[in-house]
Design a protein around this motif. Structure first.
Motif, PDB file in Angstrom:
ATOM      1  N   ILE A 109       0.837  -1.324  -0.045  1.00 36.57           N
ATOM      2  CA  ILE A 109       0.070  -0.060  -0.126  1.00 36.57           C
ATOM      3  C   ILE A 109       0.916   1.199  -0.046  1.00 36.57           C
ATOM      4  O   ILE A 109       1.691   1.352   0.993  1.00 36.57           O
ATOM      5  N   LEU A 110       0.707   2.134  -1.095  1.00 42.27           N
ATOM      6  CA  LEU A 110       1.469   3.177  -1.131  1.00 42.27           C
ATOM      7  C   LEU A 110       1.016   4.262  -0.285  1.00 42.27           C
ATOM      8  O   LEU A 110      -0.213   4.537   0.099  1.00 42.27           O
ATOM      9  N   SER A 111       1.877   5.071   0.337  1.00 37.86           N
ATOM     10  CA  SER A 111       1.749   6.004   1.404  1.00 37.86           C
ATOM     11  C   SER A 111       1.073   7.534   0.468  1.00 37.86           C
ATOM     12  O   SER A 111       1.445   7.469  -0.714  1.00 37.86           O
ATOM     13  N   GLU A 112       0.572   8.417   1.194  1.00 42.35           N
ATOM     14  CA  GLU A 112       0.330   9.680   0.243  1.00 42.35           C
ATOM     15  C   GLU A 112       1.302  10.178  -0.426  1.00 42.35           C
ATOM     16  O   GLU A 112       1.482  10.586  -1.635  1.00 42.35           O
ATOM     17  N   TYR A 113       2.434  10.518   0.154  1.00 44.03           N
ATOM     18  CA  TYR A 113       3.725  10.892  -0.417  1.00 44.03           C
ATOM     19  C   TYR A 113       4.162  10.006  -1.498  1.00 44.03           C
ATOM     20  O   TYR A 113       4.626  10.552  -2.600  1.00 44.03           O
ATOM     21  N   GLU A 114       4.518   8.753  -1.565  1.00 44.38           N
ATOM     22  CA  GLU A 114       4.678   7.884  -2.376  1.00 44.38           C
ATOM     23  C   GLU A 114       3.853   8.030  -3.524  1.00 44.38           C
ATOM     24  O   GLU A 114       4.674   8.023  -4.737  1.00 44.38           O
ATOM     25  N   GLU A 115       2.721   8.116  -3.310  1.00 44.82           N
ATOM     26  CA  GLU A 115       1.478   8.142  -4.652  1.00 44.82           C
ATOM     27  C   GLU A 115       2.001   9.448  -5.499  1.00 44.82           C
ATOM     28  O   GLU A 115       1.954   9.461  -6.607  1.00 44.82           O
ATOM     29  N   ALA A 116       2.159  10.486  -4.615  1.00 44.65           N
ATOM     30  CA  ALA A 116       2.519  11.895  -5.252  1.00 44.65           C
ATOM     31  C   ALA A 116       3.872  11.835  -5.872  1.00 44.65           C
ATOM     32  O   ALA A 116       4.166  12.257  -7.103  1.00 44.65           O
TER      33      ALA A 116
END
Length: 508
Positions: A109-116
């Motif tokens: 599961i990607l964090s919000e930072y990783e996704e951005a």
């Protein structure tokens, strides 16, 4: 021989997608398979923010169908990542466990930072913008980033996406005026909580399926002459007009709009409202589409893990190196033609015959390095093949208009063929620009003939202008007779365009 393959599964809130990359002869990985399933996992989140058993089963069934594909391709290197719908689920640990037990895949599961961050990586490694704001609107979240001088400065993830906005604000298939007003007020309030977007006057770069659909809709609407959407640009007024046009339709008509995926018909309007609102707040004049997104960012990170920085130093150079490998271009010969072309245009500038910008010098370099690329297919009709290949192939780092400039220069044969190739795109250029590119094309053809035998014999080029005559002095390090024959054949193109007699003297 076994081809090296690599796969990414992207579990989004609206769609789940499997992309397989295969290493080509240049050593670059390119997309070879792209399989999509519309799962709409966001709709299975309960009021308590758990993914329901039905939703988990939809996810498992989708991954099992992808598993058939990955097993067929005998893939072992598979990244499986999930974004907002699973990230927001309170039972995410149980979902990870179920996926691991019932499928071949280990889900991360990607964090919000990783996704951005992955969206930012995809953009800076495939486009030439030095500074911009990116927006990636999924089904359940919207990621914004600001990068300056190609470095990530700010990011934010909002817990709403096209699906959740539709569910929250729009009751039917298409919005009422009152619903649109409420949606716009909500979006403006949310985006203004960030202190780094208002009045930035930077391009807005859209990532993801909704942004891609907006670009495709506009291309169909204006009868766009080129294929491909990566790096397609729209003006703010064009985004506004497309938004109004889509909002004026009944749902049956909306589903039939060319360029719009049928499964996005009910969520395209809230998505375009996001783009429209952001452009107004940023005061952006340009909306640019990046076909590369989260999956590509994950991929870039994996492929550059042994390097200090996962950002390419020069996107255009990377692209042209890949082109040279793909089409068996002799790099030594290409560099020599480029150097000769640059020497000639600089001499013409010194004589006041030609006025070029630094950007024009870049077109000389790129056009001459790819000159005659179409001979890879057929030497007899190389010019037509060169133009078609360069005009219709996505070249990371080049906007569509820039791609046409390079295609016109690299395929130059004569004034008439140049005019025929440019005919579809005449509205993109001024008459002065086309005249200038015509001359540059003739210069490149002239420079190419100076290396007809690919022996790289030209060392220096000098030019003297005498009233109605241009006298070229070509210094060579070996016998020049084969080159002299070709130059005498080709110099007529420069004579016609510059309206001067061209005399060429060769010497050691």
């Amino acid at each position: 021989m076994e081809q090296e393959k690599y796969a990414i599964i992207d579990i989004g809130s609206n769609t789940v997608r499997l992309v397989i990359y295969t290493r080509d002869k240049s050593g670059r990985f390119s997309e070879s398979e792209n399989v999509k399933a519309v799962a709409r996992l966001r709709n299975y989140l309960t009021d308590g923010n758990a993914l329901s058993e039905e939703g988990v089963q939809v996810l498992i069934d989708t991954l099992k169908s992808f598993q058939e594909v990955t097993r067929h391709h005998q893939l072992e290197a598979i990244k499986c990542v999930a974004t907002a719908a699973v990230r927001q689920a309170k039972n995410q640990e149980a979902i990870i466990q179920r996926v691991g037990e019932e499928t071949d895949f280990t889900m991360r599961i990607l964090s919000e930072y990783e996704e951005a961050h992955y969206g930012y990586l995809a953009v800076v490694n495939s486009m030439s913008y030095k500074s911009a704001i990116t927006v990636d609107i999924g089904g359940g979240s919207t990621e914004l980033t600001l990068f300056e001088d190609r470095e990530l400065v700010h990011f934010h993830s909002f817990p709403f996406g096209a699906l959740s906005l539709k569910k929250q604000f729009i009751e039917g298939d298409t919005p009422k005026n009152s619903e649109l007003r409420a949606l716009r007020e909500f979006l403006e309030h949310q985006f203004l909580t960030l202190d780094w977007i208002e009045k930035k006057k930077l391009p807005l770069i859209g990532i993801g399926g909704s942004a891609r659909n907006l670009a495709q809709i506009h291309q169909e609407k204006v009868d766009y002459p080129l294929s491909g959407v990566h790096q397609y640009t729209m003006k703010r007024k064009e985004v506004e007009e497309t938004n109004k046009w889509l909002g004026s339709m009944e749902f049956d008509d909306l589903q039939r709009v060319e360029g719009l995926s049928r499964d996005r018909a009910d969520i395209i309007i809230p998505a375009v409202e996001v783009f429209n609102c952001l452009m107004e707040l940023i005061d952006a004049e340009i909306f640019a589409l990046s076909r590369k997104g989260l999956r590509d960012g994950v991929f870039y990170e994996e492929m550059t893990k042994d390097f200090e920085m996962p950002v390419f130093p020069n996107v255009i150079e990377e692209s042209f190196y890949d082109l040279a490998i793909d089409y068996d271009i002799n790099l030594t010969h290409a560099i020599h033609v480029t150097n000769s072309s640059l020497m000639i245009v600089r001499e013409l500038e010194e004589q006041g015959i030609l006025r070029l910008t630094e950007r024009d010098h870049q077109w000389v370099r790129l056009g001459s390095s790819m000159y005659n690329l179409g001979s890879y297919i057929d030497s007899e009709s190389s010019n037509q093949h060169t133009f078609y290949l360069l005009a219709n192939r996505t070249i990371d780092g080049l906007l569509h208009k820039e791609r046409i400039i390079v295609a016109l220069l690299a395929s130059y044969k004569n004034k008439n063929l140049f005019k025929r190739n440019a005919a579809l795109y005449e509205d993109w250029f001024t008459e002065e620009e086309l005249d200038k590119f015509n001359i540059i094309g003739a210069v490149i053809k002239f420079a190419y003939s100076l290396n007809a035998t690919k022996r790289d014999i030209v060392e220096d080029i000098q030019l003297e202008c005498q009233k109605e005559e241009l006298i070229f002095s070509i210094q060579c390090r070996e016998d020049w007779k084969p080159e002299q024959y070709q130059v005498e054949k080709q110099k007529k193109h420069l004579e016609k365009l510059l309206k001067k007699t061209v005399t060429v003297h060769f010497h050691e």
